[in-house]
Write a protein that holds these residues in place. Structure first.
Motif, PDB file in Angstrom:
ATOM      1  N   ARG A  32       0.780  -1.374   0.349  1.00  0.00           N
ATOM      2  CA  ARG A  32      -0.131   0.054  -0.053  1.00  0.00           C
ATOM      3  C   ARG A  32       0.914   1.487   0.112  1.00  0.00           C
ATOM      4  O   ARG A  32       0.897   2.002  -0.643  1.00  0.00           O
ATOM      5  CB  ARG A  32      -1.065  -0.048   0.875  1.00  0.00           C
ATOM      6  CG  ARG A  32      -2.054  -1.238   1.100  1.00  0.00           C
ATOM      7  CD  ARG A  32      -2.223  -1.024   2.363  1.00  0.00           C
ATOM      8  NE  ARG A  32      -3.457  -2.344   1.755  1.00  0.00           N
ATOM      9  CZ  ARG A  32      -4.294  -2.904   3.288  1.00  0.00           C
ATOM     10  NH1 ARG A  32      -4.345  -2.175   4.885  1.00  0.00           N
ATOM     11  NH2 ARG A  32      -4.895  -3.591   3.809  1.00  0.00           N
ATOM     12  N   LYS A  33       2.283   1.475   0.505  1.00  0.00           N
ATOM     13  CA  LYS A  33       2.609   2.153   0.802  1.00  0.00           C
ATOM     14  C   LYS A  33       3.472   2.740  -0.265  1.00  0.00           C
ATOM     15  O   LYS A  33       3.064   4.681  -0.777  1.00  0.00           O
ATOM     16  CB  LYS A  33       3.753   2.425   2.172  1.00  0.00           C
ATOM     17  CG  LYS A  33       4.607   3.176   2.179  1.00  0.00           C
ATOM     18  CD  LYS A  33       6.192   2.954   3.252  1.00  0.00           C
ATOM     19  CE  LYS A  33       6.674   3.940   3.362  1.00  0.00           C
ATOM     20  NZ  LYS A  33       8.060   3.941   4.743  1.00  0.00           N
ATOM     21  N   LEU A  36       0.845   3.511  -3.326  1.00  0.00           N
ATOM     22  CA  LEU A  36       0.365   4.801  -3.830  1.00  0.00           C
ATOM     23  C   LEU A  36       1.278   5.927  -4.109  1.00  0.00           C
ATOM     24  O   LEU A  36       0.554   6.724  -4.778  1.00  0.00           O
ATOM     25  CB  LEU A  36      -0.061   4.954  -2.014  1.00  0.00           C
ATOM     26  CG  LEU A  36      -0.972   6.084  -2.009  1.00  0.00           C
ATOM     27  CD1 LEU A  36      -2.208   5.900  -2.271  1.00  0.00           C
ATOM     28  CD2 LEU A  36      -1.176   6.163   0.201  1.00  0.00           C
ATOM     29  N   HIS A  39       1.285   5.122  -7.686  1.00  0.00           N
ATOM     30  CA  HIS A  39       0.257   5.255  -8.713  1.00  0.00           C
ATOM     31  C   HIS A  39      -0.070   6.232  -9.950  1.00  0.00           C
ATOM     32  O   HIS A  39       0.714   7.325 -10.530  1.00  0.00           O
ATOM     33  CB  HIS A  39      -0.863   5.549  -7.824  1.00  0.00           C
ATOM     34  CG  HIS A  39      -2.093   5.257  -8.576  1.00  0.00           C
ATOM     35  ND1 HIS A  39      -2.736   5.406  -9.115  1.00  0.00           N
ATOM     36  CD2 HIS A  39      -2.890   4.067  -8.274  1.00  0.00           C
ATOM     37  CE1 HIS A  39      -4.233   5.374  -9.288  1.00  0.00           C
ATOM     38  NE2 HIS A  39      -4.276   3.804  -9.018  1.00  0.00           N
ATOM     39  N   SER A  57       1.640  -4.430  -7.327  1.00  0.00           N
ATOM     40  CA  SER A  57       0.566  -5.397  -7.581  1.00  0.00           C
ATOM     41  C   SER A  57       0.977  -7.492  -7.928  1.00  0.00           C
ATOM     42  O   SER A  57       0.442  -8.145  -7.185  1.00  0.00           O
ATOM     43  CB  SER A  57      -0.311  -4.834  -8.919  1.00  0.00           C
ATOM     44  OG  SER A  57      -0.988  -3.966  -8.149  1.00  0.00           O
ATOM     45  N   GLU A 143      -7.511  -4.425  -2.282  1.00  0.00           N
ATOM     46  CA  GLU A 143      -6.099  -3.517  -2.608  1.00  0.00           C
ATOM     47  C   GLU A 143      -6.665  -2.185  -3.278  1.00  0.00           C
ATOM     48  O   GLU A 143      -6.595  -0.976  -3.094  1.00  0.00           O
ATOM     49  CB  GLU A 143      -5.183  -4.202  -2.701  1.00  0.00           C
ATOM     50  CG  GLU A 143      -5.185  -5.319  -1.435  1.00  0.00           C
ATOM     51  CD  GLU A 143      -4.963  -4.586  -0.073  1.00  0.00           C
ATOM     52  OE1 GLU A 143      -4.207  -3.534  -0.109  1.00  0.00           O
ATOM     53  OE2 GLU A 143      -5.209  -5.537   1.052  1.00  0.00           O
ATOM     54  N   GLN A 144      -6.354  -2.737  -4.240  1.00  0.00           N
ATOM     55  CA  GLN A 144      -6.678  -1.704  -5.389  1.00  0.00           C
ATOM     56  C   GLN A 144      -7.602  -0.868  -5.469  1.00  0.00           C
ATOM     57  O   GLN A 144      -7.449   0.820  -5.842  1.00  0.00           O
ATOM     58  CB  GLN A 144      -6.169  -2.379  -6.938  1.00  0.00           C
ATOM     59  CG  GLN A 144      -5.096  -2.819  -7.513  1.00  0.00           C
ATOM     60  CD  GLN A 144      -4.864  -3.317  -9.010  1.00  0.00           C
ATOM     61  OE1 GLN A 144      -5.663  -3.223  -9.792  1.00  0.00           O
ATOM     62  NE2 GLN A 144      -3.489  -3.526  -8.716  1.00  0.00           N
ATOM     63  N   MET A 147      -7.146   1.130  -2.505  1.00  0.00           N
ATOM     64  CA  MET A 147      -6.370   2.938  -3.171  1.00  0.00           C
ATOM     65  C   MET A 147      -6.752   3.944  -3.989  1.00  0.00           C
ATOM     66  O   MET A 147      -6.545   5.063  -3.626  1.00  0.00           O
ATOM     67  CB  MET A 147      -5.009   2.105  -3.606  1.00  0.00           C
ATOM     68  CG  MET A 147      -3.870   3.011  -4.398  1.00  0.00           C
ATOM     69  SD  MET A 147      -2.425   2.494  -4.411  1.00  0.00           S
ATOM     70  CE  MET A 147      -2.403   0.688  -3.807  1.00  0.00           C
ATOM     71  N   ARG A 148      -7.865   3.728  -4.865  1.00  0.00           N
ATOM     72  CA  ARG A 148      -8.531   4.211  -5.320  1.00  0.00           C
ATOM     73  C   ARG A 148      -8.890   5.308  -4.548  1.00  0.00           C
ATOM     74  O   ARG A 148      -9.515   6.829  -5.343  1.00  0.00           O
ATOM     75  CB  ARG A 148      -9.512   3.828  -7.061  1.00  0.00           C
ATOM     76  CG  ARG A 148      -8.860   3.255  -7.842  1.00  0.00           C
ATOM     77  CD  ARG A 148      -9.832   2.388  -8.989  1.00  0.00           C
ATOM     78  NE  ARG A 148     -10.635   1.362  -8.514  1.00  0.00           N
ATOM     79  CZ  ARG A 148      -9.607   0.145  -8.595  1.00  0.00           C
ATOM     80  NH1 ARG A 148      -8.642  -0.050  -9.711  1.00  0.00           N
ATOM     81  NH2 ARG A 148     -10.312  -0.940  -8.244  1.00  0.00           N
ATOM     82  N   GLN A 150      -8.992   5.597  -1.604  1.00  0.00           N
ATOM     83  CA  GLN A 150      -7.856   6.520  -1.156  1.00  0.00           C
ATOM     84  C   GLN A 150      -7.131   7.806  -1.184  1.00  0.00           C
ATOM     85  O   GLN A 150      -7.100   8.761  -1.134  1.00  0.00           O
ATOM     86  CB  GLN A 150      -5.934   5.913  -0.047  1.00  0.00           C
ATOM     87  CG  GLN A 150      -5.590   6.720   0.547  1.00  0.00           C
ATOM     88  CD  GLN A 150      -4.796   6.429   1.433  1.00  0.00           C
ATOM     89  OE1 GLN A 150      -4.951   4.723   1.577  1.00  0.00           O
ATOM     90  NE2 GLN A 150      -3.807   6.555   1.742  1.00  0.00           N
ATOM     91  N   LEU A 151      -6.804   7.582  -2.766  1.00  0.00           N
ATOM     92  CA  LEU A 151      -6.796   8.780  -4.205  1.00  0.00           C
ATOM     93  C   LEU A 151      -7.956   9.810  -4.117  1.00  0.00           C
ATOM     94  O   LEU A 151      -7.563  10.774  -3.813  1.00  0.00           O
ATOM     95  CB  LEU A 151      -6.394   7.855  -4.646  1.00  0.00           C
ATOM     96  CG  LEU A 151      -4.961   7.446  -5.238  1.00  0.00           C
ATOM     97  CD1 LEU A 151      -5.223   6.597  -6.195  1.00  0.00           C
ATOM     98  CD2 LEU A 151      -3.875   8.769  -5.625  1.00  0.00           C
TER      99      LEU A 151
END
Length: 300
Positions: A32-33, A36, A39, A57, A143-144, A147-148, A150-151
């Protein structure tokens, strides 16, 4: 199509920055770190960002699948052993070794139709790699998607003016009572301060004063976290601390819309509840420190 040979050559653990014995939780956290940071949405001008993101990934997909990870670890071990053997051979013996390996490979291919042949680490890893490719991975999709999300949240925060916050210009000084020669520093350590302050949000830096007791400096990642800490944190029950801005306090983010504070009633209620939950933990910590002090005094 993803190249299995490419990933059989990549150090997946090194790519994620973790040890070989890392747990699944540590693998996910490292992914994740790094993912991100690289990305593609955050690096539109970097053509290699998408490739690195894909590699991360795939590394996650392999290392969180028990069977695929076991095959990769076996391949990694075999490569390290082969590398060690190669280093110990001179050029002539190395040529003989390569010829022997080539003959063995051809013999295996010829014998596949006649009897069962033990598969090499490369073949085992290739099978697992192909299985993952065919099955797909719901875990990677989840997971992705996180991440999306979070973005999207980061962009939303930037739209509200969060990006104008500069932590280095709004540091906070922490003070408490502590004698000049007090080895316990009034009962405060960096670990204890971090525990008190991290409940408000991420901390960029926390530094204990190297010159005198009873003083520290903290820098929060967000304005909300910093403001809530200044407003509510009191530190230890037996030796409270005070927090104050170094220089001017940050400007109110809501001043343009007529708001009076960045801290809402919901924020306040959340902090109060968290402080109540931590009250018992603080009491236990104090009692433990007092017992340790008593034991040290008795041993003197």
């Amino acid at each position: 199509m993803v190249d299995v040979k490419k990933f059989s050559e990549i150090d997946l653990y090194g790519l994620l920055g973790i040890e070989i014995g890392a747990t699944e939780a540590e693998v996910r956290k490292a992914y994740r770190k790094k993912a991100l940071q690289c990305h593609p949405d955050k690096n539109p001008d970097n053509p290699k960002a998408a490739e690195l993101f894909q590699e991360l990934s795939k590394a996650l997909e392999i290392l969180i699948d028990a069977s695929a990870r076991a095959a990769y670890d076996k391949l990694l071990s075999a490569k390290k052993a082969a590398q060690l053997r190669t280093q110990q051979l001179d050029s002539k013996r190395q040529k003989l070794k390569e010829d022997l390996e080539e003959r063995e490979r051809k013999a295996r291919e010829a014998a596949k139709g006649g009897y069962k042949v033990q598969k090499t680490p490369e073949e085992l890893f290739q099978e697992e790699f192909e299985r993952l490719r065919k099955e797909g991975s719901k875990l990677i999709e989840e997971e992705q998607e996180l991440m999306r999300q979070q973005l999207r949240e980061e962009k939303a925060m930037q739209g509200k003016g969060q990006s104008s916050w500069d932590p280095s210009k709004h540091r906070i000084k922490i003070k408490w009572k502590a004698g000049k020669d007090d080895p316990e520093n009034g009962g405060y350590t960096q670990e204890i301060l971090n525990k008190f302050l991290s409940k408000y949000g991420d901390i960029n830096v926390l530094v204990m004063s190297p010159k005198k007791n009873g003083s520290a400096l903290v820098e929060f990642k967000t304005q909300d976290a910093a403001e809530m800490a200044v407003s509510y944190e009191q530190g230890r029950l037996d030796n409270p601390c005070s927090l104050e801005w170094i220089g001017d306090a940050p400007k109110n983010k809501n001043s343009r819309t007529g708001g009076s504070s960045t801290i809402t009633e919901r924020d306040y209620e959340s902090i109060v509840l968290r402080q109540l939950r931590q009250a018992e933990e603080r009491k236990r910590l104090i009692e433990q420190m007092m017992r340790e002090d008593a034991e040290e005094d008795a041993g003197k």
